[in-house]
Scaffold this motif. Structure first.
Motif, PDB file in Angstrom:
ATOM      1  N   ASP A  66      46.492 -24.805  -8.926  1.00 12.83           N
ATOM      2  CA  ASP A  66      45.632 -25.040 -10.081  1.00 12.83           C
ATOM      3  C   ASP A  66      45.817 -23.948 -11.131  1.00 12.83           C
ATOM      4  OD1 ASP A  66      44.408 -27.471  -9.656  1.00 12.83           O
ATOM      5  OD2 ASP A  66      42.866 -26.629  -8.341  1.00 12.83           O
ATOM      6  N   TYR A  69      49.070 -24.527 -12.972  1.00 12.03           N
ATOM      7  CA  TYR A  69      48.967 -25.537 -14.026  1.00 12.03           C
ATOM      8  C   TYR A  69      48.175 -24.995 -15.219  1.00 12.03           C
ATOM      9  CZ  TYR A  69      50.981 -29.402 -11.303  1.00 12.03           C
ATOM     10  OH  TYR A  69      51.822 -30.226 -10.602  1.00 12.03           O
ATOM     11  N   ASP A  70      47.083 -24.275 -14.922  1.00 15.15           N
ATOM     12  CA  ASP A  70      46.305 -23.670 -16.011  1.00 15.15           C
ATOM     13  C   ASP A  70      47.211 -22.834 -16.891  1.00 15.15           C
ATOM     14  OD1 ASP A  70      43.940 -24.773 -15.178  1.00 15.15           O
ATOM     15  OD2 ASP A  70      43.222 -22.981 -14.124  1.00 15.15           O
ATOM     16  N   ASP A  71      47.949 -21.967 -16.232  1.00  9.45           N
ATOM     17  CA  ASP A  71      48.812 -21.029 -16.953  1.00  9.45           C
ATOM     18  C   ASP A  71      49.888 -21.752 -17.742  1.00  9.45           C
ATOM     19  OD1 ASP A  71      50.170 -18.429 -17.462  1.00  9.45           O
ATOM     20  OD2 ASP A  71      51.692 -19.346 -16.178  1.00  9.45           O
ATOM     21  N   ALA A  74      48.450 -23.549 -20.684  1.00  6.18           N
ATOM     22  CA  ALA A  74      47.938 -22.569 -21.646  1.00  6.18           C
ATOM     23  C   ALA A  74      49.101 -22.029 -22.471  1.00  6.18           C
ATOM     24  CB  ALA A  74      47.221 -21.447 -20.913  1.00  6.18           C
ATOM     25  N   ARG A 138      42.602 -33.795 -14.219  1.00 11.12           N
ATOM     26  CA  ARG A 138      43.222 -32.887 -15.187  1.00 11.12           C
ATOM     27  C   ARG A 138      44.154 -33.631 -16.136  1.00 11.12           C
ATOM     28  NH1 ARG A 138      44.809 -27.772 -13.143  1.00 11.12           N
ATOM     29  NH2 ARG A 138      45.172 -26.551 -14.997  1.00 11.12           N
TER      30      ARG A 138
END
Lengths: 205, 205
Positions: A66, A69-71, A74, A138
């Motif tokens: 997770d 994917y966030d990184d 972003a 997401r």
DNA sequence: TCCCAACTGTACCACGAGTCCAGTTGACCC
DNA sequence: GGGTCAACTGGACTCGTGGTACAGTTGGGA
């Protein structure tokens, strides 16, 4: 207390590497304790059985996935604010990341447990399910953002499209494992990227 | 001699059902011999070990899978001679077939062995590889036929596109197993179908 | 100094894969 | 009717792995 945390995560490291390489069933407790330099008793002090190990591994894996994917998205967002282009850049980054991983990315963990689910208890299966539902949510959200700006040229089920990201990665990893090639997953992601380009392309053509 | 053939395929039937349901490792020889009503000795008379069983299962499975695709696209061809429409009809039929299979289609066998490959010998792995390469060739050929008539709107790697059929099915089956839903694989195939529609759509729009 | 969490080490059970092998059954052939 | 051979049966045994139980050791903090 530090000793405990150390040992525990050392066990998880070794186990994860081995499971990704050979599968869960083929990973024996014997080799984990050998790798982590502890006794069998020590292993069972931390994990009451292999199921507990699997649960801990999945929890940790899902968390890092997770964050990853966030990184990734972003970074993509920094490069382009448009939701479609952000998605396209993110997928490109994902494809590059997959290509760089020789033995091919932990996505396996999910599929690996899915295909041996009778070996696991309900806790493990629920975690597995939760992870995929999380990714569905997401990506579904991101696709809906895109659809607000670019009307899709064909009507698609947004949940299914969200699942397709996970599905294409998992499927690509299966191919990669079976073929003993190294870039199938990344190629498949790039094809999926082309799909999105076509699906959300402005209608002028 | 008939006795032998009977028993052998009875073993394979029972083993296949159980492997699809629970995975290879979770299928014990004990339960196979119980189901087939033979003795343990009888089992090892036919298969020298579990690897030999896996090989035989894969061989049989790949054969039926190939026949299934032959039949599917032959039926599609009867309905429409155009290569693109034939493909689209074939995928629709495939999706319907996947939706009708409650426990979800034997595609699993490939992924299932791929994810436990250390349990198997080189023979099994080669078979696995051969199967996927066969499907790549089959679908690649079909896509090239389509591309002769409809110029693709984006350039794509035809081998990868061929693989995508297998990949989307395998990935869909992973989702299906993990989520305990029943139509993910068929939904994913339908999304892939939409992809092809967009990819090979005439440029007028 | 004592205490407790974090171990070590050993002995033990269950179960499944796989081996070995002696004996049985039944179809087919002379 | 007797012989032969493939297709089994059945039981005894080994080995690896998961898992239990539990008594004893170690080392850092109160």
């Amino acid at each position: 207390m530090d000793r405990k945390v150390d040992t525990r995560s050392r066990i998880l490291d070794i186990a994860e590497a081995s499971v990704l390489d050979k599968g869960f069933e083929a990973t024996s407790i014997e080799e984990i304790v050998a790798g982590a330099q502890i006794s069998r008793g020590g292993f069972f002090y931390h994990f009451k059985d292999k199921n507990a190990l699997a649960r801990a591994m999945l929890e940790r894996y899902i968390e890092t996935e997770d964050l990853l994917y966030d990184d990734l998205f972003a970074r993509a967002r920094e490069l382009n604010d448009d939701p479609l282009h952000c998605m396209l850049i993110g997928l490109k980054l994902l494809a590059e990341m997959l290509a760089e991983m020789p033995r091919g990315h932990p996505g396996c963990v999910i599929a690996s447990t899915a295909y041996q689910d009778r070996l696991f208890d309900e806790g493990v299966r629920t975690l597995n399910r939760q992870a995929i539902l999380g990714w569905r949510k997401r990506f579904r959200g991101m696709f809906e953002e895109i659809a607000k700006v670019y009307e899709p040229r064909e009507t698609v089920n947004m949940d299914a499209l969200g699942d397709m990201v996970s599905g294409v990665v998992e499927g690509g990893l299966v191919l990669q494992r079976a073929l003993r090639e190294h870039n199938n997953a990344s190629e498949q992601i790039m094809l999926f990227r082309t799909y999105l380009k076509l699906l959300f392309a402005p209608k002028l053509s």
